[in-house]
Design a protein around this motif. Structure first.
Motif, PDB file in Angstrom:
ATOM      1  N   ILE A 145       0.836  -1.200   0.000  1.00  8.04           N
ATOM      2  CA  ILE A 145       0.000   0.000   0.000  1.00  8.04           C
ATOM      3  C   ILE A 145       0.869   1.247   0.000  1.00  8.04           C
ATOM      4  CG2 ILE A 145      -1.700   1.318   1.332  1.00  8.04           C
ATOM      5  CD1 ILE A 145      -2.839  -1.133  -0.088  1.00  8.04           C
ATOM      6  N   ARG A 148       2.001   1.797  -3.584  1.00  9.99           N
ATOM      7  CA  ARG A 148       0.877   2.230  -4.422  1.00  9.99           C
ATOM      8  C   ARG A 148       0.482   3.675  -4.108  1.00  9.99           C
ATOM      9  NH1 ARG A 148       0.033  -0.847  -8.768  1.00  9.99           N
ATOM     10  NH2 ARG A 148      -2.005   0.145  -8.900  1.00  9.99           N
ATOM     11  N   SER A 149       0.470   4.049  -2.838  1.00 13.72           N
ATOM     12  CA  SER A 149       0.079   5.416  -2.489  1.00 13.72           C
ATOM     13  C   SER A 149       1.160   6.421  -2.878  1.00 13.72           C
ATOM     14  CB  SER A 149      -0.236   5.515  -0.994  1.00 13.72           C
ATOM     15  OG  SER A 149       0.900   5.244  -0.202  1.00 13.72           O
ATOM     16  N   ASP A 150       2.430   6.043  -2.790  1.00 19.47           N
ATOM     17  CA  ASP A 150       3.498   6.934  -3.243  1.00 19.47           C
ATOM     18  C   ASP A 150       3.364   7.246  -4.726  1.00 19.47           C
ATOM     19  OD1 ASP A 150       4.646   7.106  -0.759  1.00 19.47           O
ATOM     20  OD2 ASP A 150       6.181   5.579  -1.130  1.00 19.47           O
ATOM     21  N   CYS A 152       0.512   7.200  -6.371  1.00 20.70           N
ATOM     22  CA  CYS A 152      -0.844   7.669  -6.669  1.00 20.70           C
ATOM     23  C   CYS A 152      -0.816   9.135  -7.104  1.00 20.70           C
ATOM     24  CB  CYS A 152      -1.740   7.496  -5.437  1.00 20.70           C
ATOM     25  SG  CYS A 152      -3.434   8.071  -5.665  1.00 20.70           S
ATOM     26  N   LYS A 158      -2.629  11.641  -2.368  1.00 23.69           N
ATOM     27  CA  LYS A 158      -1.960  10.342  -2.413  1.00 23.69           C
ATOM     28  C   LYS A 158      -2.551   9.356  -1.417  1.00 23.69           C
ATOM     29  CE  LYS A 158       2.732  11.652  -3.843  1.00 23.69           C
ATOM     30  NZ  LYS A 158       4.159  11.628  -3.439  1.00 23.69           N
ATOM     31  N   ARG A 159      -2.860   9.833  -0.223  1.00 25.72           N
ATOM     32  CA  ARG A 159      -3.192   8.931   0.875  1.00 25.72           C
ATOM     33  C   ARG A 159      -4.693   8.759   1.094  1.00 25.72           C
ATOM     34  NH1 ARG A 159       2.041   7.559   0.353  1.00 25.72           N
ATOM     35  NH2 ARG A 159       3.390   9.364   0.693  1.00 25.72           N
ATOM     36  N   LYS A 160      -5.476   9.782   0.816  1.00 24.32           N
ATOM     37  CA  LYS A 160      -6.903   9.733   1.141  1.00 24.32           C
ATOM     38  C   LYS A 160      -7.646   8.569   0.475  1.00 24.32           C
ATOM     39  CE  LYS A 160      -7.493  14.626   2.264  1.00 24.32           C
ATOM     40  NZ  LYS A 160      -8.110  15.912   1.874  1.00 24.32           N
ATOM     41  N   PHE A 162      -6.677   5.603  -0.118  1.00 29.47           N
ATOM     42  CA  PHE A 162      -6.398   4.366   0.619  1.00 29.47           C
ATOM     43  C   PHE A 162      -6.971   4.427   2.038  1.00 29.47           C
ATOM     44  CE2 PHE A 162      -3.274   4.786  -2.712  1.00 29.47           C
ATOM     45  CZ  PHE A 162      -3.255   3.516  -3.270  1.00 29.47           C
ATOM     46  N   THR A 221      -4.312  -1.578   5.634  1.00 36.08           N
ATOM     47  CA  THR A 221      -4.424  -0.612   4.541  1.00 36.08           C
ATOM     48  C   THR A 221      -4.679   0.792   5.059  1.00 36.08           C
ATOM     49  OG1 THR A 221      -5.250  -2.306   3.017  1.00 36.08           O
ATOM     50  CG2 THR A 221      -5.710  -0.006   2.463  1.00 36.08           C
ATOM     51  N   GLY A 225      -2.118   4.234   5.131  1.00 41.41           N
ATOM     52  CA  GLY A 225      -2.524   5.536   4.614  1.00 41.41           C
ATOM     53  C   GLY A 225      -2.453   6.628   5.657  1.00 41.41           C
ATOM     54  N   GLY A 551       5.173   6.485   2.128  1.00 45.18           N
ATOM     55  CA  GLY A 551       4.419   5.231   2.063  1.00 45.18           C
ATOM     56  C   GLY A 551       5.290   4.000   2.154  1.00 45.18           C
TER      57      GLY A 551
END
Length: 637
Positions: A145, A148-150, A152, A158-160, A162, A221, A225, A551
């Motif tokens: 995760i 993936r968030s990095d 995004c 980026k984080r919201k 997730f 997850t 985030g 992340g």
């Protein structure tokens, strides 16, 4: 060709981007805070100094930190002046609020998950395997995760995505788990299955285990985030403050979770369900959903579409493990050492957190079993039910102590990073950096410490308040040293289990250990977050890309937390096999030996802590006029 827009185009075409630098260098550029932008969107003018969630805006005549010649290794090399400002305590509270809802979810699963699964007919041997799912998912899910968030580039941040997605999956998992019997009975009842048949009971157990797996994945997850969300949205010099707030809110979440498990909830809230776990699940859903929603609404992430484009390589299974391995190799020495400390730290904490109620419960039933050696299974169950409540009360004391420590420790520990000092001595510039450390303060204050109190009417009052609060600080007590002492305190408490024979003494012991737990919730995350924030800020200033953002780094940190839990589980199982007695026999000290093993691991963690770099001793503030910070170089403990 670089696909990113130059700064002046960003500020004109994307009005919500931080365009201060463009205004300064291009006087003809439209103002950032007009009544409406070119797309007809409302202005952000009303979100000015009056908003408790925002720090004061910088004045147009302030000199750019880049133009003023601030060196590249300054600690607050951040993405524009907005990020470098000290955030208010209300901002930090809202930023970290969602982690409180997450802690309630963890507390509900830990304190009530085992009794609920056992009530479905699950054996203890299978239960032990089920609880390994949590650490295993933490080892894999959080780094994935994080990557993936990095990468995004969603317009919401980026984080919201997730955080919201993980929270939604957590809510569904809790409700499905709590109503397992009803769901399975209803589905199989369509085919005429007997609710009391063995087939239906086995199906209920399998259904519950499946939702426990999904619950662990979804909690990891949302945790990945939230932790990265806190790092991304707090300035470097306030990373310790943000993580201190996170520790406080974690304490509130723990107290709420353990207190809810201690009272008879179906009697108080019968409309939420007819069992303790059902009511707790509904409360958890409300708490987690509400806190995540508040944090996402009131804290605005920097638009990731302005960042460099992510790697075009797809994150498949093999690519994920390759990238994780490369990221682990690239970790900075400071972060790597923190992870090494955490590995041994969590070998010690896992037995305590999962078995302290059993340890205290055994002390409670020992005199009962000695006085009544021929108790029936029903009487033994009744004795252990009473013992579980005694152990739950000890956890409540533990959580209260941890919460109190998290409130007090930021006033005692000397901050590692400080707010950037003013570039001039005018009241306007002082106001921009408020709250900041006034000249002549005996000890440096953390950036948000004075924001716990109403703003003073003048600079002299502010100076007196700051000096008064600085008297609380212990000059030699840095965050690293406090963490080092917490390991020694934990090891000492685990050694004292040789001499404890009553539940009251064990409850007091649990309360003392709460101080060590408070630092375990604060110190490692603060040290890692500050390091990540500095590297991200340097990359943004130079126009480059930090390959290892919050992340993936926090995901690797979670591997250092989760992997030792698996090892501690295996060692604990071996100790239980050797030392465990029958359920109705007195004098079972197997849990005590497991906790003493954890104390030995804490001693190793204490030694590893001495190898960490002391940021506060390495760096000295010079030239307060421009906020330059230079190296001194000291590694003393």
């Amino acid at each position: 060709m670089d696909s990113r827009l130059p700064p002046q185009r960003i500020s004109k075409e994307l009005p919500y981007h931080n365009g201060w630098e463009a205004e300064r260098t291009h006087p003809d550029a439209p103002p950032r805070y007009s009544k409406s932008d070119s797309r007809g969107k409302p202005s952000l003018d009303f979100l000015n100094e009056a908003s408790p969630l925002l720090s004061p805006q910088r004045r147009d005549d302030d000199e750019s930190p880049i133009a003023s010649g601030t060196p590249a290794d300054e600690l607050d090399i951040l993405d524009g002046e907005e990020q470098a400002k000290s955030k208010s305590h209300w901002y930090l509270f809202v930023l970290t609020l969602s982690i409180g809802g997450l802690q309630i979810a963890w507390a509900t699963e830990i304190s009530n998950g085992s009794p609920y699964l056992l009530s479905l007919g699950l054996s203890k041997s299978i239960l032990a395997i089920v609880w390994i799912i949590g650490p295993l998912s933490g080892v894999i899910v959080q780094p994935y995760i994080g990557i993936r968030s990095d990468n995004c580039r969603n317009k919401f941040g980026k984080r919201k995505p997730f955080m919201v997605g993980g929270a939604a999956a957590t809510l569904v998992s809790f409700l499905a788990l709590a109503w397992t019997r009803e769901i399975v009975h209803a589905l199989l009842g369509l085919f005429g299955a007997d609710p009391e048949s063995r087939f239906v009971k086995v199906a209920s157990i399998c259904f519950a285990i499946g939702w426990v797996c999904l619950l662990d994945v979804s909690i990891n997850t949302v945790q990945a985030g939230i932790r990265a969300f806190i790092v991304d949205n707090a300035p470097t010099h306030q990373q310790e403050d943000a993580n201190a707030w996170a520790g406080v809110i974690l304490g509130i979440g723990s107290i709420s979770g353990y207190l809810s498990g201690y009272v008879n909830l179906p009697k108080i809230l019968p409309f939420f369900g007819n069992t303790q776990f059902k009511v707790l699940s509904v409360i958890t859903c409300i708490a987690l959903g509400g806190t995540v929603l508040i944090s996402c609404i009131f804290v605005t992430e920097r638009d990731p579409r302005h960042d460099a484009p992510p790697s075009a390589e797809e994150i498949g299974v093999i690519a994920f493990f390759k990238q994780t391995y490369k990221s682990a190799r690239r970790l900075s020495p400071q972060i790597r050492k923190v992870c090494e400390v955490q590995f041994f730290n969590w070998i010690g904490w896992f037995p305590f957190l999962f078995y302290i109620t059993t340890y205290i419960g055994q002390l409670h039933v020992n005199p009962i079993f000695r006085a009544n050696p021929d108790m029936s299974p029903a009487e033994i169950d009744e004795a252990w039910e009473s013992a579980t409540r005694v152990g739950s009360f000890a956890l409540l004391v533990f959580a209260v102590t941890s919460f109190s420590s998290n409130m007090l420790l930021p006033f005692l520990v000397v901050p590692t990073y400080h707010a950037p000092s003013s570039r001039t001595d005018t009241p306007a510039h002082r106001g921009y950096n408020h709250p900041s450390t006034p000249s002549g303060t005996p000890l440096p204050m953390s950036a948000s410490m004075t924001s716990f109190f109403p703003p003073p009417p003048d600079e002299a009052s502010h100076s007196r308040l700051t000096r008064l609060l600085s008297l609380l600080q212990i000059p030699w007590l840095t965050l690293r040293r406090a963490w080092f002492l917490s390991h020694l305190l934990f090891a000492l408490c685990m050694g004292l289990t040789f001499f404890i024979t009553t539940p009251l003494a064990a409850t007091i012991l649990a309360g003392v250990v709460g101080l060590s737990w408070a630092l375990s919730l604060w110190a490692p995350f603060a040290l890692i977050s500050a390091e990540i924030s500095k590297r991200d800020a340097q990359a943004r200033k130079t126009g480059g890309v930090n390959d290892d953002q919050a992340g993936v780094v926090l995901g690797l940190h979670n591997v250092a937390i989760s992997a030792p839990q698996i090892l501690a589980t295996l060692v604990s199982s071996a100790i239980f096999r050797i030392a465990q007695k029958g359920r109705g026999e007195p004098g079972d000290d197997s849990v005590g030996w497991v906790m003493r093993f954890g104390g030995l691991a804490a001693l190793v963690a204490a030694y590893m802590t001495t190898r960490l770099r002391e940021e506060g001793a390495d760096e000295e503030v010079k030239g307060k006029e421009n906020g330059v910070i230079e190296r001194r170089g000291s590694d003393a403990v």
